[in-house]
Design a protein around this motif. Structure first.
Motif, PDB file in Angstrom:
ATOM      1  N   ASP A 173       3.123  -0.747 -10.111  1.00  9.54           N
ATOM      2  CA  ASP A 173       2.488  -1.858 -10.824  1.00  9.54           C
ATOM      3  C   ASP A 173       1.890  -2.808  -9.771  1.00  9.54           C
ATOM      4  O   ASP A 173       2.545  -3.743  -9.318  1.00  9.54           O
ATOM      5  N   ARG A 174       0.636  -2.533  -9.415  1.00  8.40           N
ATOM      6  CA  ARG A 174       0.007  -3.314  -8.338  1.00  8.40           C
ATOM      7  C   ARG A 174      -0.148  -4.797  -8.700  1.00  8.40           C
ATOM      8  O   ARG A 174       0.191  -5.657  -7.880  1.00  8.40           O
TER       9      ARG A 174
ATOM     10  N   ARG B 218       0.846  -1.215   0.000  1.00  6.11           N
ATOM     11  CA  ARG B 218       0.000   0.000   0.000  1.00  6.11           C
ATOM     12  C   ARG B 218       0.874   1.257   0.000  1.00  6.11           C
ATOM     13  O   ARG B 218       0.621   2.215  -0.716  1.00  6.11           O
ATOM     14  N   LEU B 219       1.927   1.218   0.827  1.00  7.71           N
ATOM     15  CA  LEU B 219       2.842   2.354   0.907  1.00  7.71           C
ATOM     16  C   LEU B 219       3.532   2.572  -0.454  1.00  7.71           C
ATOM     17  O   LEU B 219       3.647   3.712  -0.930  1.00  7.71           O
ATOM     18  N   GLY B 220       3.954   1.471  -1.063  1.00  5.18           N
ATOM     19  CA  GLY B 220       4.595   1.552  -2.384  1.00  5.18           C
ATOM     20  C   GLY B 220       3.672   2.209  -3.390  1.00  5.18           C
ATOM     21  O   GLY B 220       4.094   3.058  -4.188  1.00  5.18           O
ATOM     22  N   ALA B 221       2.385   1.829  -3.347  1.00  6.83           N
ATOM     23  CA  ALA B 221       1.400   2.373  -4.290  1.00  6.83           C
ATOM     24  C   ALA B 221       1.234   3.870  -4.085  1.00  6.83           C
ATOM     25  O   ALA B 221       1.099   4.646  -5.037  1.00  6.83           O
ATOM     26  N   ARG B 222       1.273   4.284  -2.800  1.00  7.40           N
ATOM     27  CA  ARG B 222       1.063   5.703  -2.514  1.00  7.40           C
ATOM     28  C   ARG B 222       2.271   6.550  -2.927  1.00  7.40           C
ATOM     29  O   ARG B 222       2.124   7.691  -3.336  1.00  7.40           O
TER      30      ARG B 222
ATOM     31  N   ILE C  12       9.205  -4.501  -4.026  1.00 10.01           N
ATOM     32  CA  ILE C  12       8.812  -3.083  -3.964  1.00 10.01           C
ATOM     33  C   ILE C  12       9.620  -2.266  -4.985  1.00 10.01           C
ATOM     34  O   ILE C  12       9.070  -1.440  -5.709  1.00 10.01           O
ATOM     35  N   ALA C  13      10.918  -2.542  -5.046  1.00  7.54           N
ATOM     36  CA  ALA C  13      11.757  -1.804  -6.006  1.00  7.54           C
ATOM     37  C   ALA C  13      11.298  -2.087  -7.440  1.00  7.54           C
ATOM     38  O   ALA C  13      11.250  -1.185  -8.279  1.00  7.54           O
ATOM     39  N   ALA C  14      10.933  -3.337  -7.715  1.00  8.37           N
ATOM     40  CA  ALA C  14      10.552  -3.699  -9.086  1.00  8.37           C
ATOM     41  C   ALA C  14       9.181  -3.165  -9.457  1.00  8.37           C
ATOM     42  O   ALA C  14       8.959  -2.755 -10.601  1.00  8.37           O
ATOM     43  N   ALA C  15       8.256  -3.150  -8.486  1.00  8.68           N
ATOM     44  CA  ALA C  15       6.890  -2.700  -8.794  1.00  8.68           C
ATOM     45  C   ALA C  15       6.830  -1.189  -9.030  1.00  8.68           C
ATOM     46  O   ALA C  15       5.833  -0.669  -9.514  1.00  8.68           O
ATOM     47  N   LYS C  16       7.917  -0.492  -8.707  1.00 10.89           N
ATOM     48  CA  LYS C  16       8.024   0.927  -9.087  1.00 10.89           C
ATOM     49  C   LYS C  16       8.057   1.068 -10.592  1.00 10.89           C
ATOM     50  O   LYS C  16       7.919   2.140 -11.126  1.00 10.89           O
TER      51      LYS C  16
END
Ligand code: ATP
Length: 278
Positions: free
Chosen positions: A112-113, A102-106, A146-150
């Motif tokens: 990339d959820r 959730r934090l990554g998305a924000r 998390i790094a990759a979903a950026k």
């Protein structure tokens, strides 16, 4: 604007001093796009400093650096292009796996959820588990996710396997390879040990004593380095013991493997620094 031929990292005479300590000196590199780069060197070689300069969290003292065609850390667009996982895969221990996503998305505009959720599921991470209760390998995987979903174009991983046991190391690196192929990103990963990275990297940078000792695509480096039993031909350069560098073919020479090649350059630098200090 960056194009397919824009180098991922380009430095010219790059240097960093902390007070009287020279962490990095005279570093000139050109890393093409699409590589998995192994950055190898002993303790204090300057690996974290070079990675910090690449992400823009460390400012150079001398020289220049461009990452994906721009100054590192120059604005939100540039920051979004680079995913960085610092040493020991830092996570928020009190937050759950799902909280991290959730934090990554924000925090990330190109988050990339589906990718993040797919990876968490495939890795078998429980979304409600607190990150502080994950194993070292699971924490490393969460930080990488998390790094990759950026949806970064360049992933920088500082000693990602240092705290993992040999089985977890192998699993992490195999997974990284699949993942890199799927996303088409460039990756730089550092380690003290070339043996950790030689299965995955196709570009190598050996740092020692704050200086680049060797850099290039692995296939090119292996093509010009050899082992010789006897005398070194006049046109060749002895690196350390029986490892030589020669662009020309050397009759009777044997191939050298990547781990031994890296070790030859690191040992040569260590011997030179002892000689210089004596
Ligand atoms: N913030 C800092 N302040 C002072 N000196 C520093 C700082 N960061 C790094 N150094 C020094 O710069 C040199 C290079 O350190 P760096 O952390 O880049 O090496 P490294 O190759 O990543 O080492 P390790 O493998 O031990 O993590 C070392 O001598 C270190 O003590």
């Amino acid at each position: 604007m960056a194009t397919a031929t824009t180098p991922v990292i380009e430095t010219g005479g790059l240097g960093k001093r902390y007070g009287r300590t020279t962490a990095l000196a005279d570093c000139t590199l050109r890393v093409p796009a699409g590589r998995i780069v192994g950055l190898v060197g002993p303790n204090g070689a300057g690996k974290s400093t070079l990675l910090g300069l690449t992400c823009g969290i460390v400012a150079p003292t001398t020289g220049s650096i461009e990452v994906l065609g721009s100054r590192p850390g120059a604005g939100a667009a540039q920051l979004a292009k680079v995913g960085f996982v610092a040493q020991d895969a830092p996570v928020y221990r009190g937050l759950s796996v799902a909280d991290h996503l959730r934090l990554g998305a924000r925090l990330n505009p190109r988050w990339d959820r589906p990718l993040a959720e797919r990876r968490v599921k495939r890795l078998g991470l429980d979304p409600v588990q607190k990150a502080g209760r994950l194993s070292g390998g699971q924490r490393a995987q969460l930080a990488l996710t998390i790094a990759a979903a950026k949806r970064a174009e360049l992933l920088i991983l500082d000693e990602p396997v240092a705290s993992l046991d040999p089985l977890a190391r192998r699993a992490f690196l195999r997974d990284l390879l699949d993942f890199v192929a799927e996303l088409g990103v460039s990756v730089v990963l550092s380690s003290h040990l070339l043996g950790d990275l030689e299965q995955v990297c196709d570009h190598l940078i050996v740092l020692a004593a704050g200086r680049v000792q060797l850099a290039g695509d692995v296939a090119d480096l292996l093509a010009v380095h050899h082992r010789v039993a006897g005398a070194v031909p006049p046109s060749a350069e002895r690196i350390h013991e029986d490892v030589i560098r020669s662009d020309a073919a050397v009759p009777g020479a044997q191939p050298v493997d990547l781990e031994d090649l890296g070790m030859a350059y690191m040992t040569r630098a260590a011997v030179a620094s002892i000689g210089g200090a004596a």
